[in-house]
Design an enzyme around this catalytic site. Structure first.
Site, PDB file in Angstrom:
ATOM      1  N   ASP A  18       0.850  -1.190   0.000  1.00  0.00           N
ATOM      2  CA  ASP A  18       0.000   0.000   0.000  1.00  0.00           C
ATOM      3  C   ASP A  18       0.890   1.246   0.000  1.00  0.00           C
ATOM      4  OD1 ASP A  18      -2.334   1.517   0.224  1.00  0.00           O
ATOM      5  OD2 ASP A  18      -2.265   1.478   2.425  1.00  0.00           O
ATOM      6  N   ASP A  40      -8.901   3.443  -1.918  1.00  0.00           N
ATOM      7  CA  ASP A  40      -9.857   3.872  -0.897  1.00  0.00           C
ATOM      8  C   ASP A  40     -11.152   4.380  -1.521  1.00  0.00           C
ATOM      9  OD1 ASP A  40      -7.959   3.154   0.898  1.00  0.00           O
ATOM     10  OD2 ASP A  40      -7.181   5.188   1.183  1.00  0.00           O
ATOM     11  N   GLU A  44       2.426   4.905  -4.123  1.00  0.00           N
ATOM     12  CA  GLU A  44       2.326   5.827  -5.289  1.00  0.00           C
ATOM     13  C   GLU A  44       3.660   6.490  -5.624  1.00  0.00           C
ATOM     14  OE1 GLU A  44       0.041   5.654  -2.719  1.00  0.00           O
ATOM     15  OE2 GLU A  44      -1.085   4.349  -4.053  1.00  0.00           O
TER      16      GLU A  44
HETATM   17  C1  GLC Z   1      -4.693   3.074   3.006  1.00  0.00           C
HETATM   18  C2  GLC Z   1      -5.178   1.851   2.254  1.00  0.00           C
HETATM   19  C3  GLC Z   1      -6.204   1.119   3.067  1.00  0.00           C
HETATM   20  C4  GLC Z   1      -5.602   0.744   4.412  1.00  0.00           C
HETATM   21  C5  GLC Z   1      -5.078   1.976   5.124  1.00  0.00           C
HETATM   22  C6  GLC Z   1      -4.327   1.639   6.397  1.00  0.00           C
HETATM   23  O1  GLC Z   1      -5.718   3.982   3.159  1.00  0.00           O
HETATM   24  O2  GLC Z   1      -5.647   2.174   0.992  1.00  0.00           O
HETATM   25  O3  GLC Z   1      -6.662  -0.006   2.391  1.00  0.00           O
HETATM   26  O4  GLC Z   1      -6.560   0.125   5.204  1.00  0.00           O
HETATM   27  O5  GLC Z   1      -4.201   2.690   4.278  1.00  0.00           O
HETATM   28  O6  GLC Z   1      -3.255   0.826   6.120  1.00  0.00           O
END
Ligand code: GLC
Length: 785
Positions: free
Chosen positions: A430, A502, A433
């Site tokens: 995650d 998200d 980017e």
């Molecule tokens: C980001 C991710 C989400 C995750 C969060 C905490 O927002 O996209 O899926 O739960 O981070 O790690």
């Protein structure tokens, strides 16, 4: 993109033939036109006289190898006496399927199919001069024609409707819900412009960049493709009715042009260049339960047990950032997880895999082993001045591995390999980017500070996934890998699945999962799914159930929600919703052999698992226009409920005949039908002629499930014809399938004029595998009433 002062390249000189095409001079730069395959050519323009031979990590083959070996016949017209329509000379490169015309003065590039139809056509700018190539201070742009009513598809993870025509897009991987990171994309937009709001389904750009699109000519329906191999910030402008404008803020013009004219053929060629998804472990196709929540080890085990007790199928439980010690990657919070290996072992015994999040950011924390080690090995991104770049992510001050270097990738691979020794089954990437919070990312440079941020920003997640997968493969060479990534670039499908980041617990975001997932599918990424139930904001009973019914029929099926939301477990909205959600997920499990076979095909041809109707029915404008349905594999048509309170919805059925999955009623295609949508189910149709393989029961998980029969649901054709369906069985876990340890069953269904019965011919070939228990197939015939 503002191009007002761009310098135009207007004439070509010194054209010569090379062993792969043409080489020429253009305003002091060099231009190459190369043949890759009979249906694919590459146009490339140097910078400073030098060609960038590997602009990105997207392309994974040597695209000119076959041509160089003389295996792709083509000829070059010397241009003598050949006049272009504008009076200037032109050169032609002709393959068996297309022809490139290089106009010399004025400089223009056109590509035609052998039948004369247009693939790509240069176009005059507002001042009546061609805009084949213009440049200023690293930026460059090109313009081509577009006919009125032409469609544009692809570009990966984009919002809004499936047809991109009429809009413009930025290519810059973005942490969508991060205010400072999105400010530049919202600034200057009118308050009522949906793109001013990051939660709007129109917001652009999203997390993944794939500079590959299809252009469909109206009214012929023929498609061509374009892939610009450039990782810099890009701009695609389809907002005008008569042209397409493409611009990048750096890097070279390296463009692959695909002649088509069919979408599947273009995608096959694009995934030949950028690679295909490997076979997923079968458990990755099961139901996944995720939640951003500070679980303890006991709670995780209880969560697994509760699913088992309730008879709700699930293959994997996910650990979000709170399993770590202070958000330090590759650590565990020892208070909450005193014995990760023991927990993972006990869960595994119940057929439950566990996947943990691993963000790229490493806490800036002298004394923390990963930080110290990375610093010592000099594998973190640096600024131009030589400082280690620091951003702000979950742990506060955070440093970033320099994935552009081989050293950082292999270091990261080793860390991942060690991390999964505890028994973790997969990795969730995650914030790649890369997200840097309130600190702008631009000062983060690569290759020890030498290379600009812009060159690698969009490739950061791709390179991270590459390092992760290589590490996992080295550690467990027999096993298939599973990595889920938020961000990505062209080629990400080789290493990771993508979820769509998200989203909102809102109906419009449920609908977005359809168009966005299909857009990713035709852009080379077959393994996609959105957070079921919605990530941000509280879900509710009806939305959750409808989303489960949809999600159960998407390639990746994971329930996930943000911390502090109302609970979103399968049982959170009462018994009725639970029962119906379970039915939806059980259907997914019963369809597992069908779903898996679709993934096998994706690994062989790039064909999407979730696909828009346009993919198989591009010459039917009514099918192409459909945004709220998709095909799952070749033969199942899914029409989710995308609005609350809906008791029926319109469904467009393309050509052929279609069986209503729930009632067995047969409809002739090429028309709209009204399908009832009681809370029990969403409309689902099977194509007449198809054979849908199903497990006889829905197991608690895919682990160890080796049924003695597989049902072959034959949806008998109603008109004469021959249909072939393929079922692939293998151990679902190891890489042995790729070298023959599988069974491939081809089922041929033949409907002959006047014959009494539809013929069903089942042929199985292959070496098989040790765990296989199937004794035979159970043919289940579906006939029109
Ligand atoms: C980001 C991710 C989400 C995750 C969060 C905490 O927002 O996209 O899926 O739960 O981070 O790690």
């Amino acid at each position: 993109m503002q191009t007002d002062h761009f310098v135009r390249f207007e004439s070509v000189t010194d054209v010569e033939r090379t062993d792969t095409g043409l080489l020429a001079r253009v305003h002091g730069e060099r231009l190459r036109i190369d043949v890759c395959r009979a249906d694919v050519v590459r146009v490339q323009l140097s910078r400073g006289g030098v060609f960038d031979e590997q602009p990105t990590f997207a392309v994974c083959v040597d695209p000119l190898q076959a041509t160089r070996a003389g295996d792709v016949p083509f000829r070059v017209d010397t241009g003598t006496g050949t006049e272009s329509t504008t009076g200037g000379r032109q050169w032609r490169v002709v393959t068996d399927e297309l022809e490139v015309r290089l106009g010399v003065a004025p400089f223009r590039v056109d590509v035609l199919r052998t039948d004369g139809s247009v693939v790509l056509q240069s176009v005059l700018g507002d001042d009546g001069r061609y805009e084949t190539y213009r440049t200023l201070n690293d930026s460059w742009s090109t313009r081509r024609s577009r006919g009125r009513g032409d469609g544009v598809f692809g570009l990966g993870e984009k919002g809004g409707v499936f047809d991109r025509a009429g809009r413009d897009f930025t290519m810059w991987n973005t942490d969508v819900l991060n205010g400072p990171a999105t400010e530049q994309f919202r600034a200057g937009l009118a308050a009522d412009d949906p793109r001013a709001d990051v939660t709007s389904t129109e917001f652009d750009p999203y997390y993944v960049t794939i500079p590959f699109f299809y252009h469909q000519s109206n009214p012929s329906g023929a498609m061509s493709g374009s892939f610009v191999d450039n990782g810099h910030r890009g701009h695609y402008d389809f907002s005008r009715s008569d042209d397409i404008r493409i611009g990048f803020e750096g890097g070279q013009w390296t463009e692959y042009v695909f002649a088509g004219p069919d979408m599947p053929g273009i995608l096959e060629a694009y995934t030949w260049l950028t690679g295909r998804a490997g076979l997923p472990p079968l458990w990755a196709l099961g139901y996944h339960q995720c939640r951003w929540h500070a679980y303890t080890q006991d709670e995780v085990e209880q969560l697994g047990a509760r699913h088992r007790e309730a008879g709700f199928p699930v293959d994997a439980l996910w650990l979000d950032i709170d399993y770590m010690d202070g958000y330090r990657v590759f650590t565990w919070d020892e208070q909450r997880f005193p014995d990760p290996a023991g927990m993972l072992e006990r869960l595994d015994a119940q057929g439950l895999k566990v996947i943990s999040i691993v963000d790229p950011g490493v806490k800036h924390d002298p004394g923390y082993a990963v930080y110290d080690d990375g610093l010592e090995r000099d594998v973190f991104c640096r600024t131009e001045g030589g400082d280690v770049y620091i951003g702000q992510v979950w742990p506060g001050d955070t440093v970033f591995p320099d994935f552009a270097t081989e050293a950082a990738r292999s270091w990261w691979g080793e860390l991942n390999a060690r991390h999964v020794e505890s028994g973790l089954a997969g990795i969730w990437n995650d914030m790649n980017e890369p997200a840097t919070g309130v600190i702008p990312p631009e000062r983060m440079r690569f290759e020890h500070g030498r290379v600009s941020h812009e060159r690698f920003h969009n490739q950061y997640a791709l390179l991270m996934a590459m390092g992760t997968v290589e590490g996992l493969q080295a550690a467990r060479p027999d096993l298939r890998t599973f990595v889920l990534s938020r961000s990505g670039f062209a080629g990400i499908q080789r290493y990771a699945a993508n979820w769509m980041g998200d989203n909102q617990a809102r109906w419009d975001h449920l609908a977005l999962a359809v168009t966005m997932g299909s857009g990713l599918g035709v852009s080379g990424q077959p393994f996609v799914g959105a957070d079921i139930g919605g990530f941000q904001g509280d879900s509710n009973a009806e939305l959750f159930l409808r989303w489960m019914q949809l999600g159960a029929l998407t390639p990746f099926c994971r329930n996930h929600s943000e911390t502090d939301n109302v609970e979103q477990y399968a049982w959170a909205f009462g018994t009725r919703v639970f029962d119906l959600a379970r039915e939806a997920v059980q259907l997914r499990y019963r369809l597992m052999p069908y779903l898996y076979s679709a993934f096998v095909r994706a690994s062989e041809t790039g064909e999407p698992v979730q696909r828009p109707l346009a993919f198989d029915h591009q010459y039917d404008p009514a099918a192409v226009a459909v945004d709220d349905q998709f095909l799952l594999g070749r033969d199942l048509l899914v029409a989710p409920v995308i609005l609350p309170g809906e008791t029926a919805r319109q469904v467009y059925l393309p050509e052929g005949h279609w069986y209503d999955w729930h009632t067995g009623e047969v409809h002739e295609g090429g028309r709209y039908v009204i399908a009832p949508t009681p809370m029990e189910r969403i409309p689902l149709f099977a194509r007449a002629g198809a054979v849908v393989p199903m497990w006889p029961t829905a197991p608690a998980s895919t682990a160890g499930y080796q049924p003695e029969t597989i049902e072959l649901h034959v949806f008998e054709p109603v008109v004469p014809g021959r249909h072939e369906s393929v079922v692939v069985e293998d151990d679902g876990l190891t890489v042995a399938s790729a070298t023959g340890a599988r069974l491939t069953t081809t089922v041929t269904v033949t409907c002959v004029e006047g014959a009494v019965e539809v013929g069903v011919d089942v042929v199985t070939t292959g070496d098989g595998y040790a765990e296989h228990r199937r004794q035979g197939f159970d043919v289940v015939r579906h006939r029109p009433a």
